[in-house]
Design a protein around this motif. Sequence first.
Motif, mmCIF file in Angstrom:
data_model
loop_
_atom_site.group_PDB
_atom_site.id
_atom_site.type_symbol
_atom_site.label_atom_id
_atom_site.label_comp_id
_atom_site.label_asym_id
_atom_site.label_seq_id
_atom_site.Cartn_x
_atom_site.Cartn_y
_atom_site.Cartn_z
ATOM 1 N N VAL A 15 -2.421 -31.682 -48.759
ATOM 2 C CA VAL A 15 -2.834 -31.057 -47.316
ATOM 3 C C VAL A 15 -1.512 -29.992 -47.111
ATOM 4 N N LEU A 16 -0.310 -30.331 -47.278
ATOM 5 C CA LEU A 16 0.659 -29.463 -47.060
ATOM 6 C C LEU A 16 0.613 -28.381 -47.622
ATOM 7 N N HIS A 17 0.090 -28.307 -49.159
ATOM 8 C CA HIS A 17 0.033 -27.000 -49.703
ATOM 9 C C HIS A 17 -1.058 -26.249 -48.723
ATOM 10 N N MET A 18 -2.088 -26.792 -48.742
ATOM 11 C CA MET A 18 -3.228 -26.050 -48.073
ATOM 12 C C MET A 18 -2.784 -25.697 -46.509
ATOM 13 N N LEU A 19 -1.998 -26.384 -45.961
ATOM 14 C CA LEU A 19 -1.420 -26.099 -44.658
ATOM 15 C C LEU A 19 -0.812 -24.735 -44.867
#
Length: 266
Positions: A26-30
């Motif tokens: 999720v952090l990568h996508m954020l």
Amino acid sequence: MQQLTDVGHNLVNGIASRYGLSQNAVLHMLIAVNNGGGSMAQFNSPELGGSGQWMRGGMTMVGDMFNYGLKSTVDNLCNELSNVLSSNQVFPTIPAGTPGSNQWWPGDLGSPFSSGAQNNIRYAIFPNRLAVELNGLVSVYDTLDHNIGGVSQQQGSNTSLTFSSQWGTINVDTLPLISGIQPSAAQQDVAAHFTQQQAAQSTQQVVEQNSIPASVNNVDAPVNTHPQYSTNETLQIIEKLAQLRDSNALSDEEFNSKKSELLKRL
């Protein structure tokens, strides 16, 4: 690793739990959505099918081209992250002169007399200098004798950056590069990556289809190894392939070949 505010941590944890993804995914996508200004993202997450692209209200491209469930997950996730970014302070304040900051150009350039944005591009015009940020990468050019009025992204067989000058419309690549990389080179690398990825998937599908043993009781019966789609599904697939072609992930020849193959199955 990218730092988050307390609000950012809580939001990432909650989204990861709801989508059944790791916090790192999720952090990568954020970060990818943030780098794309909240309207697009280029990502490479194993939990989401590897490399892909997302554009708000438009194309969503994942490694598994026909996995519509995965596409829907990516589209919903990116839209939610875009909304989170627009209404919350999820990252600590970024110092001026670094990518992602509102003042993203190198600090020694001072204040621009003109700046703007289009899609995933931001530009700032200074005396004798042009700064361009594309997908989080900043490049600085010598403007020579040009009086630059604005920068735009041209779509076609080759995606390129151009600017308006008293001499007409000029390709940014023709200016001397002071620092950074040529944006067109970065775009070509992305397009080549996706073209190679799709070619590898097509090869794997052919190998898998050819390895299916024929039934002893149906030796003389023709075997259809191609998936069957309804007319609406076929048209949707062709539309997605056209988007891949327009984004330079597929050549015109590859698009026409796949389109003909799909139409023959109707």
